[in-house]
Design an enzyme around this catalytic site. Sequence first.
Site, short mmCIF file in Angstrom:
data_model
loop_
_atom_site.label_atom_id
_atom_site.label_comp_id
_atom_site.label_asym_id
_atom_site.label_seq_id
_atom_site.Cartn_x
_atom_site.Cartn_y
_atom_site.Cartn_z
N ASP A 1 0.80 -1.30 0.00
CA ASP A 1 0.12 0.00 0.15
C ASP A 1 0.69 1.40 -0.10
OD1 ASP A 1 -2.12 -1.74 0.22
OD2 ASP A 1 -2.95 -0.97 2.00
N ASP B 1 -0.24 -4.45 -3.78
CA ASP B 1 -1.39 -3.58 -3.98
C ASP B 1 -0.88 -2.23 -3.84
OD1 ASP B 1 -3.08 -5.68 -3.81
OD2 ASP B 1 -3.74 -5.35 -1.83
N ARG C 1 -5.10 -6.38 -8.90
CA ARG C 1 -6.34 -7.45 -8.70
C ARG C 1 -7.32 -6.25 -8.03
NH1 ARG C 1 -4.84 -10.01 -2.63
NH2 ARG C 1 -3.91 -8.12 -1.60
#
Length: 475
Positions: A292, A313, A381
């Site tokens: 993140d 991510d 994703r």
Amino acid sequence: MNNWLGKLGKEEALLVDDDASNQILTTRVVALRDCANLYEESEYRLSYMMTSMMNSSNNYYYDNDDALTWVSGVMTNHKTCLDGLKEKGYVGVDDDEVLQSGNLTMLLDEALDLYAKRKGKAKAKAKGAPQRQRAFSRSSPSNNGGILASWNPSTHKAEFIVSQDGSGTHRTIRDAVEAIAASRGSSSHEERTIVYVKAGVYHEKVVIGSKLQNVMFVGDGMDRTIVTGSRSVVDGSTTVGSATFDVYGDGFWARDMTFENTAGSIKHQAVALKSSSDLSVFYRCRFRAYQDTLFVHSNRQFYRDCQILGTIDFIFGDATVVIQNSDIYVRKPMLSQSNYVTAQGRDDPRKPTGISIINCRIRPANDLGSSGGSIKTFLGRPWKRYSRTVVMKSDLDGLINPRGWGEWDGEFAIRTLYYGEYMNYGNGANVRNRVNWPGFHVLSSANEAYAFSVSEFLQGGRWIPASGVPFSSGI
């Protein structure tokens, strides 16, 4: 909104009085404070929209692109608050009650539907019509056009200078930000304020509030001016609250700086920079963390000639964002983990949001090195049901898994997401063995790809030129 915030405030007060629940207190209050910040930004933006509608003499206005962006951002604020409460196990307010409280979600849904329907009609009508002054065009006043790209400490003046050796106006970035707020008073609609951050490693948590619009940060280079922190979800923060540098104020510009979070892969979610700033520009900046890294939270954002490093991510959020001519480095995750470059968070198909990666280079970082082949790495994703990401004309290293894209949870969102690739090259660009999801697209024409360009996706031709930052408007 206010009724629900009041209820949260009462819950927080009850927790403060409960000496036997210190750990619960800490985690829940963190989430509640995040919600307060998010709703403060929402209230400010909605108030501006209402004032503009009622004041016909206002020199600024918003069009349907602005309105659709802002209502989407307010909805994202609401969902981010809920995500944080869930993340910290908050049970003081039931989710269904939150969603229905004050009809907030219903009203936002109606507004989103209205502006989504009007957007196409307004664009057709606007062709050939004279352009009025756009909302937040004040973020690019004519007397300092191009200043982000051209600003030089030896030839230009900065209102605020941050230097750890005491040679500037302030020793910390936070002190400079507080001074900006004090100098502006109650007015937020100011011409651009320039902050020069001299070389140094600044261990700070920095927040640029929603009322601090049109602020510009310039450092001495991404290797020399570094803002760093180590907050993480494991250590008690929410994801949004873990950000080392958090920007709400519109029209934020930054150049020649590094924003990092050093919590490490073992601490899971740990954000380097989170931005909700509309019409924001980041030029020659580095964003470095693990999971993140870069939280492109909401509104319109442009990144040019940047470096972004992470694992899982590490480019995520629900902004409308274009990342152009930048280097994206995949780092080494924990054992048994896979890497995902993006996790886009669009939860409604009417939102204009998405991540567009154009003319970039995706490659292994030094710490991944030769082990990159044994670690699965995917382009993205689906964090939310209508996740939307495109990668175009980019150099994809062979570390990219042949399937290209990974699942979030089984078949979740594979029919409703929109993932696209267009004219990529490199050892990881072959689309022959890509996922066969209904939502995945190999774009076949420039016309399809143009929808995700700076010009069309960001309306960037209207506001990026004033920064002086180089960009390609098309594909």
